[in-house]
Design an enzyme around this catalytic site. Structure first.
Site, PDB file in Angstrom:
ATOM      1  CE  LYS A 215     -24.301  23.337   0.098  1.00 25.43           C
ATOM      2  NZ  LYS A 215     -24.227  23.557  -1.335  1.00 25.43           N
TER       3      LYS A 215
ATOM      4  CE  LYS B 175     -28.766  16.746  -2.943  1.00 26.70           C
ATOM      5  NZ  LYS B 175     -27.408  17.295  -3.073  1.00 26.70           N
TER       6      LYS B 175
ATOM      7  CG  ASP C 206     -22.965  20.055  -2.777  1.00 26.23           C
ATOM      8  OD1 ASP C 206     -23.605  19.900  -3.829  1.00 26.23           O
ATOM      9  OD2 ASP C 206     -22.860  21.158  -2.211  1.00 26.23           O
ATOM     10  CD  GLU C 207     -23.503  19.869  -6.699  1.00 28.49           C
ATOM     11  OE1 GLU C 207     -24.225  19.512  -5.753  1.00 28.49           O
ATOM     12  OE2 GLU C 207     -23.351  21.057  -7.030  1.00 28.49           O
TER      13      GLU C 207
ATOM     14  CG  HIS D 115     -27.259  16.724  -7.611  1.00 28.69           C
ATOM     15  ND1 HIS D 115     -27.125  17.790  -8.470  1.00 28.69           N
ATOM     16  CD2 HIS D 115     -27.230  17.240  -6.352  1.00 28.69           C
ATOM     17  CE1 HIS D 115     -27.000  18.901  -7.747  1.00 28.69           C
ATOM     18  NE2 HIS D 115     -27.077  18.602  -6.472  1.00 28.69           N
TER      19      HIS D 115
ATOM     20  CE  LYS E  94     -26.950  27.727  -5.113  1.00 28.30           C
ATOM     21  NZ  LYS E  94     -25.851  27.327  -4.252  1.00 28.30           N
TER      22      LYS E  94
HETATM   23  C1  CAP Z   1     -27.664  23.809  -3.134  1.00 22.75           C
HETATM   24  C2  CAP Z   1     -26.790  22.886  -3.913  1.00 22.75           C
HETATM   25  C3  CAP Z   1     -27.472  22.129  -5.041  1.00 22.75           C
HETATM   26  C4  CAP Z   1     -28.220  22.939  -6.046  1.00 22.75           C
HETATM   27  C5  CAP Z   1     -28.645  22.134  -7.240  1.00 22.75           C
HETATM   28  C6  CAP Z   1     -25.601  23.637  -4.466  1.00 22.75           C
HETATM   29  O1  CAP Z   1     -26.987  24.412  -2.087  1.00 22.75           O
HETATM   30  O2  CAP Z   1     -26.267  21.903  -3.040  1.00 22.75           O
HETATM   31  O3  CAP Z   1     -26.470  21.413  -5.689  1.00 22.75           O
HETATM   32  O4  CAP Z   1     -29.343  23.467  -5.474  1.00 22.75           O
HETATM   33  O5  CAP Z   1     -29.494  22.857  -8.037  1.00 22.75           O
HETATM   34  O6  CAP Z   1     -24.495  23.085  -4.376  1.00 22.75           O
HETATM   35  O7  CAP Z   1     -25.786  24.698  -5.032  1.00 22.75           O
HETATM   36  P1  CAP Z   1     -27.629  25.622  -1.267  1.00 22.75           P
HETATM   37  P2  CAP Z   1     -30.815  22.260  -8.656  1.00 22.75           P
HETATM   38  O8  CAP Z   1     -28.847  25.105  -0.560  1.00 22.75           O
HETATM   39  O9  CAP Z   1     -26.541  26.046  -0.307  1.00 22.75           O
HETATM   40  O10 CAP Z   1     -27.944  26.703  -2.254  1.00 22.75           O
HETATM   41  O11 CAP Z   1     -31.617  21.773  -7.521  1.00 22.75           O
HETATM   42  O12 CAP Z   1     -31.454  23.370  -9.351  1.00 22.75           O
HETATM   43  O13 CAP Z   1     -30.361  21.198  -9.582  1.00 22.75           O
HETATM   44 MG    MG Z   2     -24.976  21.047  -4.528  1.00 22.13          MG
END
Ligand code: CAP
Ligand code: MG
Length: 428
Positions: free
Chosen positions: A151, A177, A179-180, A269, A309
């Site tokens: 991040k 990993k 991010d999406e 994801h 969160k």
């Molecule tokens: C988490 C994360 C993930 C979410 C996806 C985000 O970051 O990279 O995409 O956790 O949610 O962008 O929020 P943090 P889920 O570790 O900084 O919170 O796994 O529920 O699909």
């Molecule tokens: Mg993410």
């Protein structure tokens, strides 16, 4: 209720083993009873329309779905196998989950679960590796796998992203990993990221003596996505990551085919799912979505954290975990159960607001057969990402022994600093 809709309700019917079963939660609109609504849903989602047809050949009656069980607002409907095309997920889902969500006869409709008959099950590949295969590749037997998204999630250059990966790998993380929303933007091109990250991955493996890997986001238009998967395979990657909901099921099926020959695992994801899974009265459950992902054949899928969160209630997270980890899933009041047969398992990923102080609680709730992903919970560590990665591994180590987190933190400074920063309280 007219005669026509009555024909789609038969509560003394016992479904045949080759039928596809759906569990719906219905809230009727004013003026409609539950049988009325159930009949209309079964009609609209099989061969019917809004009126009785004068042109209906009698043989087509065999394709009518049947609402065979009504319990309060929970309705089970059986669909004859000939309604479906084997191996065509886009068609199967548009049969069972279609216009019904917008019908005026119902205030709300939620598809809670699907039970897949063996013939349809056999027409999909399922995961290439499954949990066992993934663990074998990484050489990790019992503990949860760890992952991190550098991040800020977007904005880092390819070099900065790879450097972050290196720090995390050295600190003890298994999987870098993306991010999406990181794909191939001007500031961080996909090919540059491949080159930089796999170079540092190899270095991290040499330096730590541990296997390290990279969940690289290949999300794109389908042909482009396949070409990115090839690039990853050529670079020596083990995985691709894909945003399964914005890419769509047909694209995921195509990718799954490609990954068979490229020998890649798929990290799925689920971002965007809450748009239609979060409302408990309407839309489609995450459980149904997890069925589809497992059938098509992803190897890893996000399931939520209970304590992080993002909204993910405990009973849902545990149901998802079981649906991905087990071969035979028992039915419950909210699900129809499933015998997955030869379809391999999927490794659940817990992510969203996780940090070292939450790890023991998470493992107590969800177990060890998971991936623990922390982004902010590593990159917000006061001493940087390497220390953050190290703290996460320390938290897992102590949770595995069942020891005291606070006690362990006293002689593990990275963990202590993480706890000083974020505490151990769960998100409210
Ligand atoms: C988490 C994360 C993930 C979410 C996806 C985000 O970051 O990279 O995409 O956790 O949610 O962008 O929020 P943090 P889920 O570790 O900084 O919170 O796994 O529920 O699909
Ligand atoms: Mg993410």
């Amino acid at each position: 209720m007219t005669e026509w809709y009555h024909d789609f309700v038969n509560t003394s019917y016992t479904p045949r083993s080759n039928e596809l079963l759906c569990l719906f939660r219905l809230e009727t609109a004013e003026g409609f009873g539950i049988e009325d609504a159930a009949g209309r849903v079964a009609s609209e989602s099989s061969v019917g329309t809004w009126t009785e047809l004068t042109t209906m050949p009698s043989r087509v009656r065999r394709l009518m779905a049947k609402a065979y069980e009504i319990d309060g607002n929970l309705v089970k409907i059986a669909y004859p196998p000939s309604l479906f095309e084997n191996g065509n997920m886009a068609q199967i889902l548009i049969s069972a989950a279609r216009n019904i969500f917008g019908m005026k006869a119902v205030q709300n409709v939620r598809l809670e679960d699907i039970k897949w008959p063996r013939s349809l099950l056999g027409s999909f590949r399922g995961p290439r590796l499954g949990i066992e295969g993934i663990r074998k590749i990484l050489g990790i037997k019992d503990r949860p796998l760890t992952a991190t998204v550098p991040k800020p999630k977007v904005g880092l250059t390819a070099k900065e992203h790879a450097k972050a990966g290196y720090e995390a790998w050295i600190g003890g993380i298994d999987l870098l990993k993306d991010d999406e929303n990181l794909t191939s933007q001007p500031f961080n091109k996909f090919k540059d990221r491949v080159n930089e990250c796999f170079r540092l991955r190899d270095r991290a493996e040499k330096e730590t003596g541990e296997r390290k890997s990279y969940l690289i986001n290949i999300t794109a238009e389908t042909e482009e996505m396949l070409s990115r998967a090839k690039t990853v395979a050529n670079a020596g990657g083990e995985y691709v990551m894909v945003d399964i909901l914005t890419c769509g099921w047909a694209a995921l099926q195509t990718l799954r085919e490609e990954c068979e020959s490229l020998k890649l695992a798929i990290h799925a994801h689920r971002a965007f799912h809450a748009a239609f899974t979060r409302n408990r009265s309407h839309g489609m459950s995450m459980l149904t979505l997890s069925d589809v992902a497992r059938l098509i054949g992803v190897d890893q899928l996000h399931i939520g954290t209970v304590i992080g969160k993002l909204e993910s209630p405990q009973e849902e997270v545990l149901a998802l975990r079981d649906n991905l980890q087990l071969r035979v899933v028992e039915k419950s009041s909210r699900s129809l159960g499933q015998d997955w047969g030869r379809i391999k398992t999927v490794l659940p990923t817990c992510s969203g607001g996780l940090h070292p102080g939450l790890v023991p609680e998470l493992m107590k709730l969800v177990g060890n057969d998971i991936i623990i992903q922390a982004g902010g919970g590593i990159w917000g560590h006061p001493d940087g990402g390497r220390a953050g990665a190290c703290a996460l591994r320390q938290a897992i180590d102590v949770a595995l022994t069942g020891g005291s987190l606070m006690g362990y933190a006293r002689d593990h400074k990275e963990l202590q600093r993480a706890i000083d920063t974020w505490g151990v309280a769960t998100f409210k």
